[in-house]
Enzyme design. Structure first.
Site, short mmCIF file in Angstrom:
data_model
loop_
_atom_site.label_atom_id
_atom_site.label_comp_id
_atom_site.label_asym_id
_atom_site.label_seq_id
_atom_site.Cartn_x
_atom_site.Cartn_y
_atom_site.Cartn_z
CD GLN A 151 1.17 -8.86 -2.83
OE1 GLN A 151 2.04 -9.52 -3.38
NE2 GLN A 151 0.02 -8.63 -3.41
CG ASP A 162 -1.81 -1.23 1.31
OD1 ASP A 162 -2.43 -1.58 0.30
OD2 ASP A 162 -1.83 -1.85 2.39
N GLY A 186 -3.47 -4.24 -5.01
CA GLY A 186 -4.42 -3.20 -5.39
C GLY A 186 -3.66 -1.94 -5.72
CG HIS A 187 -0.50 -1.91 -7.89
ND1 HIS A 187 0.54 -2.46 -8.64
CD2 HIS A 187 -0.30 -2.35 -6.62
CE1 HIS A 187 1.30 -3.20 -7.85
NE2 HIS A 187 0.80 -3.15 -6.64
CE LYS A 230 3.62 -2.25 -4.46
NZ LYS A 230 3.04 -2.00 -3.14
#
Length: 479
Positions: free
Chosen positions: A278, A69, A96-97, A72
Site C-alpha cells: 500500500q 500503486d 498488488g506488486h 514498488k
C-alpha cells in the site's frame, strides 16, 4: 568482511583527539613538535580498529509515499539483487506488486518481490495477514517460472490467517455502509486485523496444533453471529473448501519463528530489504483516516511487522509516481476529474493491479509527499512513471493547500471534512519521449528542472527515475 583499520580519513578526524589525550597524560601544554610526530607514528602503528564489519547489521526499507500503486514491485525487483533477504512486513493480498519477468506480467499479492532472483530468501513477517488460498495460487504461478519456493520462502508463525468468514465480513460490512463506503478490496484484511487486535485470530503457527480445527469452528461461530447481524446470506462453502485445501499446501512451506529467523540473518551479516505494501497515506495512524488500510504502512511498521529493533534500520527508500493516483474513496486534493485526469489514466494504464478498478488521477502533491518523507525518515526517493508525463506540454505541482481559505503546508486532521484546495506551481512539460533514455544526461532538460524543484521542496533527493515498465528502465541520477 573483517576488521577495518585506521585510514587517512580516520586519521584526520581522530588524531587531534588522540593528541589532546597525550598532552593531558604528559601534563604539559608544551608538547613539542617531535612529540607530535612521535604520537602520530604511534597512532598509526597501533592499528586500532574503528569498527568491526562482521558485527554490522542492516535492514533497508522500501515503501510507497502516496496512496499505493506507486510501482514498488518493479523497484524491489530491481534492488533485490543487492540484498540477501526480501521481507514483507504488513498488509496482505490487498497489495498488488506488478513485475515483468521474461516479458510476462506477474502480479504478486503476498510473496515478496525478490522471489525471481536466485540465491535470495523471501520472508513473510508476522505483520502480514495471510490468505492461504491466494498464497497457493501465487506459489503455483511463481513455480511455473522454475522457482522452488520450498527452498526460498519462509513464513512467520505469528502471521495471522485470513479466514473465509473474514472475507464474508468484509463484504457484508462494506455493503452495509451504502454511500459511505471506504473502498475496501473485500479481501478480508480489516476483519483479520480486528481479530488480531481483539485477540481472537488464528495464526500460521496454529496450523501445527492438533486443536486447530476446533479453534477454527469456534471463531467461525463468532463470525457467523456478526454475519447474521448484517443479514448476510451468501453461501461460502466453496470458499471454505478452497481454504482447507490451501492450508495443507501451506503446511508444506517453511513456517518459522519469524523474529528469530530475521535477526539471525542480520547477525550473520545478511542484507535485508523490507518491502512495504500500500502507501504511506493509507497508514492506519497517519493516513487520510478513515479512508485508510488496517496496518502501519510506514517505516515504523517494519519493527513490529518483522520483529527487529529500530537501530537495525538504515536507509528508507521512498517510491512516488511523477504524478498522483488513488483507488477507492477518500480525499484526494489534486484529483483531476477532467480530460487531463482521463489522459493520465489512459496513458499510465491506471487500473488497480488487485481489483482492476480505475484509479483516480491528479498532479503530484508535494504537501502529502513531504509529510510522508517526514514520518518515514526517507533518505532517498525513486520516481516512477515519469514517461507518462511525456505527452503533456504543461505540468502542475501542488506546493500548498488552502484550507477554509487559509494557506498551509501541513496535512489537516480529518482532511475529508475540510474544504481543501490545492495551490499549484506550473512547469513546462518535456513534450517528447523519455522512455528510450538510458542515462541522466539523456533525460529532457525540463524533466531535470521538474525533478530539481521537487528535491528542493522535499529536502530529499530523487535518486532514480523509472521511465517505463521494463526491468532495465530505471535511471540513476547519481545524487
Amino acid at each position: 568482511m573483517g576488521t577495518i583499520y585506521i585510514d587517512q580519513v580516520t586519521f584526520v578526524y581522530f588524531f587531534p583527539l588522540y593528541l589532546v589525550v597525550q598532552v593531558w597524560k604528559n601534563n604539559s601544554v608544551a608538547f613539542c613538535r617531535g612529540c607530535i610526530f612521535a604520537a602520530a607514528r604511534q597512532f598509526i602503528s597501533c592499528r586500532l580498529p574503528v569498527f568491526n564489519t562482521t558485527n554490522l547489521i542492516m535492514i533497508d526499507v522500501l515503501l510507497g509515499l502516496q496512496w499505493g500503486d506507486e510501482g514498488k514491485g518493479k523497484i524491489v525487483d530491481y534492488f533485490a539483487k543487492d540484498y540477501d533477504v526480501v521481507a514483507r512486513f504488513q498488509g496482505g493480498p490487498n497489495a498488488g506488486h506488478t513485475l515483468y519477468v521474461a516479458d510476462k506480467k506477474i502480479v504478486l499479492h503476498q510473496i515478496p518481490s525478490g522471489v525471481f532472483h536466485t540465491n535470495k530468501l523471501n520472508f513473510i513477517g508476522n505483520g502480514v495477514v495471510l490468505d492461504p488460498v491466494v498464497l497457493k495460487k501465487e506459489c503455483d504461478t511463481v513455480a511455473s517460472f522454475g522457482v522452488d519456493l520450498k527452498k526460498t520462502l519462509f513464513i512467520a508463525e505469528r502471521a495471522h490467517l485470513i479466514l473465509p468468514t473474514h472475507r464474508a465480513l468484509d463484504k457484508a460490512a462494506e455493503a452495509s455502509k451504502g454511500q459511505q463506503k471506504i473502498g475496501s478490496t473485500l479481501k478480508g484484511i480489516s476483519p483479520t486485523y480486528m481479530d488480531k487486535t481483539g485477540r481472537n485470530g488464528l495464526r500460521v503457527g496454529d496450523l501445527l496444533d492438533k486443536n486447530f480445527t476446533t479453534a477454527y469452528i469456534k471463531l467461525r461461530l463468532k463470525h457467523q453471529k456478526l454475519l447474521d447481524n448484517y443479514a448476510f446470506s451468501d453461501d461460502i462453502t466453496a470458499w471454505e473448501e478452497e481454504f482447507f485445501e490451501a492450508l495443507e499446501f501451506l503446511k508444506q512451506l517453511n513456517i518459522v519463528n519469524g523474529e528469530s529467523f530475521i535477526n539471525k540473518q542480520l547477525q550473520a551479516g545478511k542484507k535485508v530489504l523490507a518491502e512495504g505494501a500500500q502507501g504511506s497515506m493509507l497508514d492506519i495512524d497517519f493516513g487520510t483516516f478513515p479512508f485508510v488500510t488496517s496496518s502501519n504502512t510506514i517505516s515504523a511498521g517494519v519493527c513490529s511487522g518483522l520483529g527487529v529493533a529500530p537501530q537495525k534500520i538504515r536507509d528508507v527508500i521512498g517510491v512516488t509516481k511523477a504524478y498522483c493516483t488513488r483507488v477507492g474513496a477518500g480525499p484526494f486534493p489534486t484529483e483531476l476529474d477532467n480530460e487531463v485526469g482521463e489522459a493520465l489514466r489512459k496513458t499510465g494504464n491506471e487500473f488497480g493491479a488487485t481489483t482492476g478498478r480505475p484509479r483516480r488521477c491528479g498532479w503530484i502533491d508535494l504537501v502529502a509527499l513531504k509529510f510522508a518523507c517526514m514520518i518515514n525518515g526517507v533518505t532517498s526517493i525513486v520516481m516512477t512513471k515519469a514517461d507518462v508525463l511525456d505527452a503533456f506540454r504543461e505540468l502542475e505541482v501542488c506546493t500548498a493547500y488552502k484550507v477554509n481559505g487559509k494557506e498551509t503546508d501541513e496535512i489537516p486532521f480529518r482532511i475529508d471534512r475540510q474544504d481543501v484546495q490545492p495551490v499549484y506551481k506550473k512547469f513546462a512539460g518535456w513534450d517528447k519521449p523519455s522512455s528510450a533514455a538510458k542515462t541522466a544526461k539523456e533525460l529532457p532538460d525540463t524533466m531535470t528542472t521538474y525533478v530539481n524543484f521537487i528535491n528542493q521542496y522535499l529536502g530529499v533527493n530523487i535518486q532514480y527515475i523509472s521511465n517505463g515498465p521494463g526491468r532495465d528502465q530505471l535511471i540513476s541520477l547519481g545524487k
